[in-house]
Design a protein around this motif. Structure first.
Motif, short mmCIF file in Angstrom:
data_model
loop_
_atom_site.label_atom_id
_atom_site.label_comp_id
_atom_site.label_asym_id
_atom_site.label_seq_id
_atom_site.Cartn_x
_atom_site.Cartn_y
_atom_site.Cartn_z
N LYS A 40 0.76 -1.32 -0.10
CA LYS A 40 -0.15 -0.05 0.01
C LYS A 40 0.87 1.28 -0.25
CE LYS A 40 -2.02 -1.23 3.97
NZ LYS A 40 -1.05 -2.27 4.33
N SER A 42 3.82 1.52 -1.02
CA SER A 42 4.64 1.56 -2.11
C SER A 42 3.89 2.17 -3.18
CB SER A 42 5.05 0.42 -2.51
OG SER A 42 5.91 -0.44 -1.50
N GLU A 161 -3.11 4.74 6.28
CA GLU A 161 -3.74 4.12 7.50
C GLU A 161 -3.99 5.05 8.49
OE1 GLU A 161 -2.46 0.37 8.52
OE2 GLU A 161 -1.04 0.13 6.87
#
Ligand code: ATP
Length: 235
Positions: A40, A42, A161
């Motif tokens: 994610k 990346s 996140e």
């Protein structure tokens, strides 16, 4: 609109992204679901220009942005709010926000307008504007990280996140604000492991595993999918 077309990316010999296709259309809030290490961050780093795609292309707002430097990508309207918040802990809330508006620093009225918008979304940041960022609670720090990203007036906000380490009630509060930001017209790409909370606010989603997109669908489809429920929701 953001279009990631057939993007592959390597760290040295390690292939972190494998032929990724992903879009965020005007007005959308899209979630990218994946476990730790799935890729994610990346994807975000490649969209932001911090990593170079080894293959494929990225378009944003009718321009090919592949190979652009990160600061040019920021000025095109793509703003990343990284995982772990990366605030300046010894600076006040206000200074952190002002740093977020750095690209518009010559437009003093613009910075004031952005500040007023951020304080309207997060009244607690207005109350705590003189407090050192490092002294805020986890939820308030996350709000500050999102607020700081908004100071750059994004067309597309990349959120990595935002629920990490937050209590469920605080997650709900942060996610409601993310939805509000999206409803005011900002496209959002949200990387999450908290599928339940993320799919409640998203229009669509993608699932990434070991650098490949393995599933995509509307939020309803993903919420009803048994594999997703087992892997990310635990029911
Ligand atoms: P997390 O939630 O843990 O951040 P993620 O889905 O964002 O997970 P990435 O950080 O994109 O995952 O990592 C994808 C893969 O690339 C992992 O195997 C990771 O170990 C590897 N990786 C990440 N950054 C580097 C780097 N700078 N050099 C080498 N490998 C890396």
């Amino acid at each position: 609109m953001l279009q990631v077309n057939d993007v592959t990316m390597h760290y040295g010999k390690f292939q972190a992204l494998n032929h990724i296709d992903l879009d965020v259309r005007e007005g959308e809030l899209v979630v990218l679901l994946g476990a730790n290490g799935a890729g994610k961050s990346s994807i975000f780093r490649t969209i932001s220009g911090l990593e170079k795609a080894t293959k494929g292309g990225i378009r944003f707002a009718d321009q090919q942005i592949t190979g652009w430097k990160p600061d040019k990508i920021v000025r095109s309207g793509i703003i990343q709010c990284p995982e772990g918040r990366k605030l300046f802990p010894r600076m006040s809330v206000m200074k952190n926000l002002i740093m977020g508006g750095y690209v518009y620093r010559k437009d003093k009225q613009g910075v004031q307008n952005s500040l007023a918008e951020v304080f309207e979304l997060f009244p607690v940041l207005k109350e705590k504007q003189k407090v050192e960022a490092g002294l805020l609670s986890g939820g308030q720090q996350q709000m500050l990280a999102v607020g700081r990203a908004l100071m750059a007036q994004p067309k597309l906000l990349l959120l990595d996140e935002p629920s990490l380490g937050l209590a469920p009630l605080v997650v709900q509060q942060v996610f409601e604000t993310i939805r509000e930001i999206n409803e005011k017209g900002t496209m959002v790409l949200l990387a999450e492991q908290n599928a339940n909370a993320a799919l409640q606010i998203a229009d669509r989603g993608y699932v990434i595993e070991s650098g490949s997109i393995v599933m995509e669908g509307s939020s309803e489809e993903l919420l009803e999918n048994d594999e997703i429920r087992k892997a990310y929701i635990g029911a």
